[in-house]
Design an enzyme around this catalytic site. Structure first.
Site, PDB file in Angstrom:
ATOM      1  CE  LYS A 135      -3.370   2.198   3.046  1.00  0.00           C
ATOM      2  NZ  LYS A 135      -4.051   2.119   4.334  1.00  0.00           N
ATOM      3  CG  HIS A 137      -3.152   5.214  -0.023  1.00  0.00           C
ATOM      4  ND1 HIS A 137      -3.227   4.124  -0.846  1.00  0.00           N
ATOM      5  CD2 HIS A 137      -4.194   5.119   0.829  1.00  0.00           C
ATOM      6  CE1 HIS A 137      -4.278   3.400  -0.519  1.00  0.00           C
ATOM      7  NE2 HIS A 137      -4.882   3.982   0.498  1.00  0.00           N
TER       8      HIS A 137
END
Ligand SMILES: O=P(O)(O)OC[C@H]1O[C@H](OP(=O)(O)OP(=O)(O)O)[C@H](O)[C@@H]1O
Ligand SMILES: O=C(O)c1cc(=O)[nH]c(=O)[nH]1
Length: 256
Positions: A135, A137
């Site tokens: 991931k 963000h």
């Protein structure tokens, strides 16, 4: 170094724990009770199942069946009891920093085990799981929960081991994250299967390859022995002769 006989089954750990006069809280769970729990939850299924290894099995452990608060809490208690018994026997270290469960089915296993270690065994241990995809963000990263740092003692949990592929995939991920000490792996069920190219069990092969103990709440032979004695309220056996015969045939072919 603990000898290999101690690595393969919670039953061995249980005997060892008893011999060191462990408190009742440190006794490993009974195979009969655990088998009954698997059957009640529908987590032990019979039919024809294609495994990750490509083998066609007449039985299957479906950890997705521990699907409500009562079941997953109880499963966590079985893991925690197995861990505490192994700690009392000196097979696992007294101090564990975090319990790691591989995504996806390992996630509730890690969380419920760390909850049960705190609630039942006075051990406040972290939990950690990985993401299948990175991931980039928000909090980012590959790992959720207690972050891995150098020198940490990490205990892995997973549902079953057949060929050991899942573990071989995840160990390098943990070691790439930090210089962690993987202190062991605890499974719900050791399917006691031979590796593809030897008569050695996958559990034994993984133990030798990585050097950490591999334990299980129960192994498949203990489960079938226990299930064979169980019956429904009306007296009907919980597993019939055709299931027993299919399991025997499968284990004659693939059992270690
Ligand atoms: O010993 P092996 O041959 O690797 O087989 C056992 C693994 O296979 C299953 O995981 P799967 O990859 O199907 O992942 P899941 O958690 O997404 O169901 C199971 O949960 C074990 O992790
Ligand atoms: O080998 C597998 O893929 C496997 C076996 C089993 O009993 N349960 C499971 O989830 N996977």
């Amino acid at each position: 170094m603990v000898d290999n006989a101690h690595m393969n089954a919670a039953s061995t750990v249980s005997a060892e724990a008893a011999s060191v006069d462990a408190a009742a809280a440190n006794a490993a769970p009974s195979h009969e009770e655990f088998t009954q729990f698997l059957l009640e939850c529908g987590a032990l299924k019979f039919g024809s199942f294609t495994l990750k290894s490509g083998r066609q099995s007449p039985y299957f452990i479906n950890a997705g069946s521990f699907n409500d608060g009562t079941r997953i809490a109880r499963l966590g208690e079985y893991y925690a009891a197995t861990i505490a018994a192994a700690q009392a026997a000196g097979v696992l270290p007294a101090h564990i920093d975090t319990v790691f469960g591989p995504a996806y089915k390992g996630i509730p296993l890690a969380v419920s085990t760390s909850m049960a270690l705190a609630a039942r065994h006075g051990q406040n241990v972290g939990y950690t799981f990985d993401r299948k995809e990175k991931k980039d963000h928000g909090d980012g990263g590959m790992f959720v929960g207690t972050q891995l740092t150098d020198g940490m003692s990490v205990l892995m949990v997973d549902d079953v081991m057949t060929a050991g592929t899942a573990v071989r995939e995840v160990v390098p991920k943990l070691r790439a994250a930090a210089d962690v000490n993987i202190v062991g792996l605890v499974l719900s069920v050791d399917r006691m299967e031979k590796t593809k190219d030897s008569d050695q069990s996958a559990v034994q092969a993984v133990h030798e390859e990585f050097g950490f103990p591999v334990l299980a709440i129960a192994n498949v032979r203990e489960i079938f022995a226990a299930a064979g004695k169980l019956s429904a309220a009306d007296g009907t056996p919980l597993i019939d002769d055709s299931i027993k015969a299919a399991a025997k045939e499968y284990l004659e072919k693939y059992g270690a």
